[in-house]
Write a protein that holds these residues in place. Structure first.
Motif, PDB file in Angstrom:
ATOM      1  N   GLU A 292       0.729  -1.301  -0.123  1.00  0.00           N
ATOM      2  CA  GLU A 292       0.298   0.090  -0.033  1.00  0.00           C
ATOM      3  C   GLU A 292       0.765   1.234  -0.057  1.00  0.00           C
ATOM      4  O   GLU A 292       0.614   2.133  -0.496  1.00  0.00           O
ATOM      5  CB  GLU A 292      -0.939   0.004   1.137  1.00  0.00           C
ATOM      6  N   GLN A 293       2.311   1.196   0.471  1.00  0.00           N
ATOM      7  CA  GLN A 293       2.997   2.360   0.454  1.00  0.00           C
ATOM      8  C   GLN A 293       3.706   2.528  -0.735  1.00  0.00           C
ATOM      9  O   GLN A 293       4.682   3.491  -0.861  1.00  0.00           O
ATOM     10  CB  GLN A 293       4.028   1.933   1.389  1.00  0.00           C
ATOM     11  N   GLY A 294       3.468   1.539  -1.685  1.00  0.00           N
ATOM     12  CA  GLY A 294       4.009   1.843  -3.121  1.00  0.00           C
ATOM     13  C   GLY A 294       5.242   0.784  -3.362  1.00  0.00           C
ATOM     14  O   GLY A 294       6.064   1.094  -4.311  1.00  0.00           O
ATOM     15  N   LEU A 295       5.522   0.098  -2.391  1.00  0.00           N
ATOM     16  CA  LEU A 295       6.907  -0.775  -2.451  1.00  0.00           C
ATOM     17  C   LEU A 295       6.441  -2.251  -3.278  1.00  0.00           C
ATOM     18  O   LEU A 295       5.351  -2.886  -2.703  1.00  0.00           O
ATOM     19  CB  LEU A 295       7.341  -1.049  -0.982  1.00  0.00           C
ATOM     20  N   PRO A 296       7.538  -2.576  -4.104  1.00  0.00           N
ATOM     21  CA  PRO A 296       6.744  -3.757  -4.875  1.00  0.00           C
ATOM     22  C   PRO A 296       7.316  -4.684  -3.762  1.00  0.00           C
ATOM     23  O   PRO A 296       8.142  -4.716  -2.950  1.00  0.00           O
ATOM     24  CB  PRO A 296       7.915  -3.980  -6.009  1.00  0.00           C
ATOM     25  N   ARG A 297       6.634  -5.926  -3.777  1.00  0.00           N
ATOM     26  CA  ARG A 297       6.958  -7.259  -2.961  1.00  0.00           C
ATOM     27  C   ARG A 297       8.425  -7.552  -2.791  1.00  0.00           C
ATOM     28  O   ARG A 297       8.764  -7.893  -1.588  1.00  0.00           O
ATOM     29  CB  ARG A 297       5.948  -8.416  -3.506  1.00  0.00           C
ATOM     30  N   HIS A 298       9.034  -7.524  -3.941  1.00  0.00           N
ATOM     31  CA  HIS A 298      10.487  -8.168  -3.771  1.00  0.00           C
ATOM     32  C   HIS A 298      11.458  -6.991  -2.960  1.00  0.00           C
ATOM     33  O   HIS A 298      12.652  -7.297  -2.719  1.00  0.00           O
ATOM     34  CB  HIS A 298      11.200  -8.471  -5.228  1.00  0.00           C
ATOM     35  N   LYS A 299      10.943  -5.776  -2.956  1.00  0.00           N
ATOM     36  CA  LYS A 299      11.626  -4.779  -2.183  1.00  0.00           C
ATOM     37  C   LYS A 299      11.175  -4.719  -0.342  1.00  0.00           C
ATOM     38  O   LYS A 299      11.772  -4.152   0.016  1.00  0.00           O
ATOM     39  CB  LYS A 299      11.239  -3.424  -2.585  1.00  0.00           C
ATOM     40  N   HIS A 300      10.181  -5.705  -0.258  1.00  0.00           N
ATOM     41  CA  HIS A 300       9.746  -5.561   1.308  1.00  0.00           C
ATOM     42  C   HIS A 300      10.887  -5.863   2.308  1.00  0.00           C
ATOM     43  O   HIS A 300      11.081  -5.270   3.525  1.00  0.00           O
ATOM     44  CB  HIS A 300       8.585  -6.589   1.392  1.00  0.00           C
ATOM     45  N   ALA A 301      11.573  -6.952   1.920  1.00  0.00           N
ATOM     46  CA  ALA A 301      12.548  -7.134   3.136  1.00  0.00           C
ATOM     47  C   ALA A 301      13.687  -6.158   3.205  1.00  0.00           C
ATOM     48  O   ALA A 301      14.332  -6.040   4.244  1.00  0.00           O
ATOM     49  CB  ALA A 301      13.149  -8.700   2.744  1.00  0.00           C
ATOM     50  N   SER A 302      14.205  -5.579   2.105  1.00  0.00           N
ATOM     51  CA  SER A 302      15.152  -4.519   2.170  1.00  0.00           C
ATOM     52  C   SER A 302      14.581  -3.502   2.782  1.00  0.00           C
ATOM     53  O   SER A 302      15.358  -2.665   3.599  1.00  0.00           O
ATOM     54  CB  SER A 302      15.533  -4.218   0.691  1.00  0.00           C
ATOM     55  N   GLN A 303      13.334  -2.914   2.513  1.00  0.00           N
ATOM     56  CA  GLN A 303      12.854  -1.671   3.300  1.00  0.00           C
ATOM     57  C   GLN A 303      12.747  -2.212   5.035  1.00  0.00           C
ATOM     58  O   GLN A 303      12.979  -1.296   5.740  1.00  0.00           O
ATOM     59  CB  GLN A 303      11.540  -1.576   2.854  1.00  0.00           C
ATOM     60  N   LEU A 304      12.460  -3.397   5.120  1.00  0.00           N
ATOM     61  CA  LEU A 304      12.230  -3.799   6.745  1.00  0.00           C
ATOM     62  C   LEU A 304      13.798  -3.769   7.159  1.00  0.00           C
ATOM     63  O   LEU A 304      13.786  -3.304   8.303  1.00  0.00           O
ATOM     64  CB  LEU A 304      11.798  -5.153   6.664  1.00  0.00           C
ATOM     65  N   ALA A 305      14.566  -4.187   6.529  1.00  0.00           N
ATOM     66  CA  ALA A 305      16.108  -4.188   6.827  1.00  0.00           C
ATOM     67  C   ALA A 305      16.395  -2.862   7.262  1.00  0.00           C
ATOM     68  O   ALA A 305      16.952  -2.554   8.387  1.00  0.00           O
ATOM     69  CB  ALA A 305      16.849  -4.925   6.178  1.00  0.00           C
ATOM     70  N   LEU A 306      16.004  -1.893   6.371  1.00  0.00           N
ATOM     71  CA  LEU A 306      16.485  -0.335   6.577  1.00  0.00           C
ATOM     72  C   LEU A 306      15.882   0.163   7.860  1.00  0.00           C
ATOM     73  O   LEU A 306      16.642   0.873   8.340  1.00  0.00           O
ATOM     74  CB  LEU A 306      16.217   0.222   5.227  1.00  0.00           C
ATOM     75  N   ILE A 307      14.517  -0.035   7.878  1.00  0.00           N
ATOM     76  CA  ILE A 307      13.804   0.380   9.022  1.00  0.00           C
ATOM     77  C   ILE A 307      14.335   0.006  10.416  1.00  0.00           C
ATOM     78  O   ILE A 307      14.515   0.878  11.500  1.00  0.00           O
ATOM     79  CB  ILE A 307      12.333   0.313   8.904  1.00  0.00           C
ATOM     80  N   LEU A 308      14.472  -1.281  10.197  1.00  0.00           N
ATOM     81  CA  LEU A 308      14.889  -1.943  11.782  1.00  0.00           C
ATOM     82  C   LEU A 308      16.265  -2.095  12.138  1.00  0.00           C
ATOM     83  O   LEU A 308      16.613  -2.609  13.185  1.00  0.00           O
ATOM     84  CB  LEU A 308      13.968  -3.337  11.725  1.00  0.00           C
ATOM     85  N   GLY A 309      17.051  -1.693  10.962  1.00  0.00           N
ATOM     86  CA  GLY A 309      18.496  -1.915  11.233  1.00  0.00           C
ATOM     87  C   GLY A 309      18.947  -3.233  11.483  1.00  0.00           C
ATOM     88  O   GLY A 309      19.878  -3.647  11.998  1.00  0.00           O
ATOM     89  N   LEU A 310      18.416  -4.136  10.311  1.00  0.00           N
ATOM     90  CA  LEU A 310      18.767  -5.435  10.300  1.00  0.00           C
ATOM     91  C   LEU A 310      19.506  -5.730   9.215  1.00  0.00           C
ATOM     92  O   LEU A 310      19.588  -4.923   8.046  1.00  0.00           O
ATOM     93  CB  LEU A 310      17.493  -6.445  10.022  1.00  0.00           C
ATOM     94  N   SER A 311      20.104  -6.876   8.928  1.00  0.00           N
ATOM     95  CA  SER A 311      20.769  -7.343   7.758  1.00  0.00           C
ATOM     96  C   SER A 311      19.614  -8.029   6.666  1.00  0.00           C
ATOM     97  O   SER A 311      18.608  -8.173   7.269  1.00  0.00           O
ATOM     98  CB  SER A 311      21.427  -8.552   8.025  1.00  0.00           C
ATOM     99  N   ARG A 312      19.919  -7.823   5.598  1.00  0.00           N
ATOM    100  CA  ARG A 312      18.700  -8.475   4.696  1.00  0.00           C
ATOM    101  C   ARG A 312      18.327  -9.977   4.854  1.00  0.00           C
ATOM    102  O   ARG A 312      16.894 -10.151   4.922  1.00  0.00           O
ATOM    103  CB  ARG A 312      19.118  -8.328   3.044  1.00  0.00           C
ATOM    104  N   SER A 313      19.307 -10.727   5.412  1.00  0.00           N
ATOM    105  CA  SER A 313      18.858 -12.358   5.593  1.00  0.00           C
ATOM    106  C   SER A 313      18.053 -12.147   7.081  1.00  0.00           C
ATOM    107  O   SER A 313      17.104 -12.780   7.153  1.00  0.00           O
ATOM    108  CB  SER A 313      20.028 -12.895   5.945  1.00  0.00           C
ATOM    109  N   GLY A 314      18.284 -11.295   7.930  1.00  0.00           N
ATOM    110  CA  GLY A 314      17.677 -11.014   9.191  1.00  0.00           C
ATOM    111  C   GLY A 314      16.163 -10.435   8.813  1.00  0.00           C
ATOM    112  O   GLY A 314      15.200 -10.978   9.135  1.00  0.00           O
ATOM    113  N   ALA A 315      15.968  -9.687   7.866  1.00  0.00           N
ATOM    114  CA  ALA A 315      14.603  -9.152   7.368  1.00  0.00           C
ATOM    115  C   ALA A 315      13.941 -10.289   6.798  1.00  0.00           C
ATOM    116  O   ALA A 315      12.715 -10.540   6.970  1.00  0.00           O
ATOM    117  CB  ALA A 315      14.712  -8.129   6.583  1.00  0.00           C
TER     118      ALA A 315
END
Length: 294
Positions: free
Chosen positions: A31-54
């Motif tokens: 709904e925020q305009g992010l394609p599905r394959h970018k969700h983990a990268s965005q989550l990692a950025l917001i929570l300060g995680l690695s991509r594998s952690g996201a």
């Protein structure tokens, strides 16, 4: 990491599809305009995680109350907007039975207000259902509720998580994979975690801002953690501490040395390999005992 499949940036996997929370967050990100394959990268950025952690967050639905609060603050919405198909502020008024309840998210139980509909009849389905245990209503996915209990439809809910500060846990572990697993598991259980790969680094950080609890490995990079254990116990005489070790089986340390330190400093010892759920449970008990004695 063994047992954790990693996906590339362009890999639109269906991790966590069995989780209501993971699906809701995927929907919200879309709904925020992010394609599905970018969700983990965005989550990692917001929570300060690695991509594998996201990715693990989505796969295991291991979202803590702190994670949800951080996401809600980032997008400037109420937490209920993350968990509901319709944002709480824009949701139409729903007629039904208003109750105080708790919504179960993994191992967490968050306070909420819920509007309940009619009981489900045989063959009927609702994504979220409410069951009554004693005087308390519990909200969870349809498949997680007891088949023996009457399941009522959840028409709408607003989550009101506790605003208390989450306990801070320091984890001293030189295995990156194990440390990452421990961080994810503890955060999913409602703790804030800082990882340390060296005893000196932990000692400096604990001196600046003492932690509520410590989980430390005995053997790190060819040295024992004895010095930092002694320092922390002097500075925080009653703080909960757990000591883990695989050094005895590996021949790096003598059992008598570890027993002497553990007995003198009053630190329980857990030998590797261990089950994370049991480690978390033991540290939780120590934290509760420390809180009760204050």
């Amino acid at each position: 990491m063994p047992g954790v499949p990693l996906a590339s940036e362009d890999d639109s996997t269906d991790e966590g599809e069995d989780s209501v929370v993971a699906r809701r967050l995927h929907d919200f990100f879309s709904e925020q305009g992010l394609p599905r394959h970018k969700h983990a990268s965005q989550l990692a950025l917001i929570l300060g995680l690695s991509r594998s952690g996201a990715f693990r967050k989505f796969q295991d639905a291991s979202f803590s109350a702190s994670d949800l609060q951080t996401l809600a603050q980032h997008f400037q919405v109420d937490i209920s907007a993350l968990l509901s198909a319709e944002p709480a502020l824009a949701a139409p008024r729903v007629e039904g039975d208003v109750q105080d309840a708790r919504v179960l998210i993994g191992t967490l139980a968050l306070n909420c207000k819920v509007i309940l509909g009619a009981p489900l009849q045989p063959g009927e389905h609702c994504e979220l259902v409410a069951t009554q245990q004693g005087a308390e209503w519990l909200i969870q996915p349809y498949g997680g509720a007891s088949h023996n209990a009457e399941r009522r439809r959840v028409l709408q809910l607003v989550v009101t998580p506790s605003q208390r500060a989450l306990p801070r846990i320091a984890v001293l572990e030189d295995s990156r994979d194990l440390a990452a697993n421990m961080k994810d598991a503890f955060e999913a259980s409602g703790y804030r975690v800082e990882l340390f790969g060296s005893a000196a680094e932990l000692a400096r950080r604990a001196d600046e801002a003492p932690f509520d609890g410590y989980l430390m490995d005995w053997w790190l990079n060819g040295q024992t953690a004895n010095q930092v254990l002694q320092a922390i116990r002097r500075a925080q005489p009653s703080v909960p501490m757990l000591l883990t070790t695989g050094a005895i089986a590996a021949g790096h340390a003598g059992e008598a040395d570890i027993v002497q330190v553990a007995t003198t400093l009053r630190i329980p010892v857990i030998e590797k390999p261990f089950r994370l759920a049991l480690v978390i449970s033991q540290l939780r008990q120590l934290l509760e005992q420390a809180q009760a004695s204050r």
